[in-house]
Scaffold this active site. Structure first.
Site, PDB file in Angstrom:
ATOM      1  N   ASP A 205      -4.809   2.073  10.976  1.00 13.01           N
ATOM      2  CA  ASP A 205      -6.231   1.990  11.310  1.00 13.01           C
ATOM      3  C   ASP A 205      -6.321   1.572  12.789  1.00 13.01           C
ATOM      4  O   ASP A 205      -6.184   2.417  13.676  1.00 13.01           O
ATOM      5  CB  ASP A 205      -6.853   0.982  10.338  1.00 13.01           C
ATOM      6  CG  ASP A 205      -8.350   0.833  10.464  1.00 13.01           C
ATOM      7  OD1 ASP A 205      -8.929   1.376  11.407  1.00 13.01           O
ATOM      8  OD2 ASP A 205      -8.969   0.169   9.612  1.00 13.01           O
TER       9      ASP A 205
ATOM     10  N   ASP B  20      -5.935  -0.067  -1.814  1.00  6.95           N
ATOM     11  CA  ASP B  20      -6.786  -0.824  -2.738  1.00  6.95           C
ATOM     12  C   ASP B  20      -8.118  -1.221  -2.123  1.00  6.95           C
ATOM     13  O   ASP B  20      -8.282  -1.257  -0.903  1.00  6.95           O
ATOM     14  CB  ASP B  20      -6.072  -2.111  -3.177  1.00  6.95           C
ATOM     15  CG  ASP B  20      -6.036  -3.154  -2.054  1.00  6.95           C
ATOM     16  OD1 ASP B  20      -5.651  -2.798  -0.927  1.00  6.95           O
ATOM     17  OD2 ASP B  20      -6.428  -4.304  -2.295  1.00  6.95           O
TER      18      ASP B  20
ATOM     19  N   GLY C  10       0.770  -1.239   0.000  1.00  8.71           N
ATOM     20  CA  GLY C  10       0.000   0.000   0.000  1.00  8.71           C
ATOM     21  C   GLY C  10       0.799   1.287   0.000  1.00  8.71           C
ATOM     22  O   GLY C  10       0.347   2.304  -0.523  1.00  8.71           O
TER      23      GLY C  10
ATOM     24  N   LYS D 144      -6.335   6.873  11.279  1.00  7.06           N
ATOM     25  CA  LYS D 144      -7.735   6.948  11.722  1.00  7.06           C
ATOM     26  C   LYS D 144      -7.746   7.003  13.250  1.00  7.06           C
ATOM     27  O   LYS D 144      -7.764   5.953  13.908  1.00  7.06           O
ATOM     28  CB  LYS D 144      -8.509   5.709  11.245  1.00  7.06           C
ATOM     29  CG  LYS D 144      -8.649   5.599   9.734  1.00  7.06           C
ATOM     30  CD  LYS D 144      -9.455   4.364   9.371  1.00  7.06           C
ATOM     31  CE  LYS D 144      -9.602   4.203   7.886  1.00  7.06           C
ATOM     32  NZ  LYS D 144     -10.265   2.927   7.515  1.00  7.06           N
TER      33      LYS D 144
ATOM     34  N   ARG E 233      -5.293   1.050  -6.539  1.00  7.82           N
ATOM     35  CA  ARG E 233      -4.011   1.524  -5.998  1.00  7.82           C
ATOM     36  C   ARG E 233      -3.375   2.609  -6.867  1.00  7.82           C
ATOM     37  O   ARG E 233      -2.603   3.420  -6.385  1.00  7.82           O
ATOM     38  CB  ARG E 233      -2.999   0.372  -5.911  1.00  7.82           C
ATOM     39  CG  ARG E 233      -3.304  -0.669  -4.884  1.00  7.82           C
ATOM     40  CD  ARG E 233      -2.069  -1.550  -4.677  1.00  7.82           C
ATOM     41  NE  ARG E 233      -2.385  -2.821  -4.039  1.00  7.82           N
ATOM     42  CZ  ARG E 233      -2.519  -2.983  -2.727  1.00  7.82           C
ATOM     43  NH1 ARG E 233      -2.383  -1.970  -1.919  1.00  7.82           N
ATOM     44  NH2 ARG E 233      -2.790  -4.170  -2.227  1.00  7.82           N
TER      45      ARG E 233
HETATM   46  P1  5GP Z   1      -4.569  -1.865  11.015  1.00  8.50           P
HETATM   47  O1  5GP Z   1      -5.985  -2.018  11.454  1.00  8.50           O
HETATM   48  O2  5GP Z   1      -3.744  -3.075  11.392  1.00  8.50           O
HETATM   49  O3  5GP Z   1      -3.959  -0.590  11.505  1.00  8.50           O
HETATM   50  O4  5GP Z   1      -4.595  -1.767   9.441  1.00  8.50           O
HETATM   51  C1  5GP Z   1      -4.383  -2.916   8.672  1.00  8.50           C
HETATM   52  C2  5GP Z   1      -4.378  -2.658   7.195  1.00  8.50           C
HETATM   53  O5  5GP Z   1      -5.720  -2.535   6.784  1.00  8.50           O
HETATM   54  C3  5GP Z   1      -3.692  -1.412   6.662  1.00  8.50           C
HETATM   55  O6  5GP Z   1      -2.310  -1.546   6.526  1.00  8.50           O
HETATM   56  C4  5GP Z   1      -4.360  -1.317   5.303  1.00  8.50           C
HETATM   57  O7  5GP Z   1      -3.745  -2.205   4.391  1.00  8.50           O
HETATM   58  C5  5GP Z   1      -5.767  -1.808   5.605  1.00  8.50           C
HETATM   59  N1  5GP Z   1      -6.681  -0.668   5.780  1.00  8.50           N
HETATM   60  C6  5GP Z   1      -7.087  -0.081   6.927  1.00  8.50           C
HETATM   61  N2  5GP Z   1      -7.949   0.918   6.667  1.00  8.50           N
HETATM   62  C7  5GP Z   1      -8.075   0.970   5.314  1.00  8.50           C
HETATM   63  C8  5GP Z   1      -8.821   1.804   4.409  1.00  8.50           C
HETATM   64  O8  5GP Z   1      -9.557   2.727   4.771  1.00  8.50           O
HETATM   65  N3  5GP Z   1      -8.676   1.521   3.082  1.00  8.50           N
HETATM   66  C9  5GP Z   1      -7.887   0.517   2.606  1.00  8.50           C
HETATM   67  N4  5GP Z   1      -7.831   0.359   1.279  1.00  8.50           N
HETATM   68  N5  5GP Z   1      -7.177  -0.273   3.420  1.00  8.50           N
HETATM   69  C10 5GP Z   1      -7.272  -0.055   4.755  1.00  8.50           C
END
Ligand code: 5GP
Length: 179
Positions: free
Chosen positions: A106, A162, A48, A134, A168
């Site tokens: 996230d 994506d 990403g 976020k 992407r």
């Molecule tokens: P985490 O919850 O572990 O911080 O995020 C995990 C992964 O989820 C991120 O690295 C990303 O690949 C995907 N992700 C989280 N939020 C989003 C979003 O709003 N859009 C997209 N495309 N991927 C997301």
């Protein structure tokens, strides 16, 4: 910017490429000031963050190295559940300043696992640069030192991010249309 449909979902324009580049430049300037004496190793987390990393590192003017990793998750045989592994790191990172380059943070689960893996390798310090954060979803204690933009808890695509493999390549960021 037009709305876009990727597979079964429609996304509406959210962050223009002008706004993206302005915030990437600001972020790079902070890094240039903070880490001027650290010779950092930027560790770009694929897939990403490829677009953010390219834009960011064009603006980073301090001496640095750049490397790319992928995280792979699999269910281990132990009772601990999912095991995360770092693939592609060939550099010796012991004693180095490592800057993790992420597209989005996230919940922070991914970041937490990565930081744990890096800590085991006895790095000097870990800094985290993420284009998007976020805050409503992020519940971890790890500092995200450099953030391009904070966004609400919505699903976004484009600028490296994506939806099911698509989107992407878009240079703007789009958000899932609310019904
Ligand atoms: P985490 O919850 O572990 O911080 O995020 C995990 C992964 O989820 C991120 O690295 C990303 O690949 C995907 N992700 C989280 N939020 C989003 C979003 O709003 N859009 C997209 N495309 N991927 C997301």
């Amino acid at each position: 910017m037009q709305r876009v449909t990727l597979k079964d979902k429609t996304f509406v324009p959210y962050i223009t490429s002008d706004k993206i580049s302005a915030s990437v430049k600001q972020l790079a300037q902070k890094i240039n000031t903070d880490l001027v004496n650290d010779m950092p190793l930027f560790l770009v987390v694929l897939n990403g963050s490829f677009m953010f990393a390219a834009d960011l590192l064009k603006e980073v003017t301090i001496p640095c190295e750049i490397s790319f990793i992928k995280l792979a998750s699999y269910h281990g045989t132990s009772s601990t559940g999912t095991v995360t592994e770092m693939i592609g790191l060939t550099e010796e990172i012991k004693g180095r300043t490592v800057v993790v380059v992420e597209d989005i943070v996230d919940t922070g689960v991914t970041l937490e696992k990565l930081v744990a893996l890096l800590t085991k390798k006895e790095v000097k310090q870990i800094k985290v640069a993420s284009f998007l954060l976020k805050p409503e979803a992020y519940k971890k204690d790890i500092a995200v030192d450099y953030v391009g933009m904070e966004i609400p808890n919505d699903f976004v695509v484009g600028y490296g991010l994506d939806y099911d493999g698509l989107g992407r390549n878009m240079k703007e960021i789009f958000v899932l249309e609310s019904k």
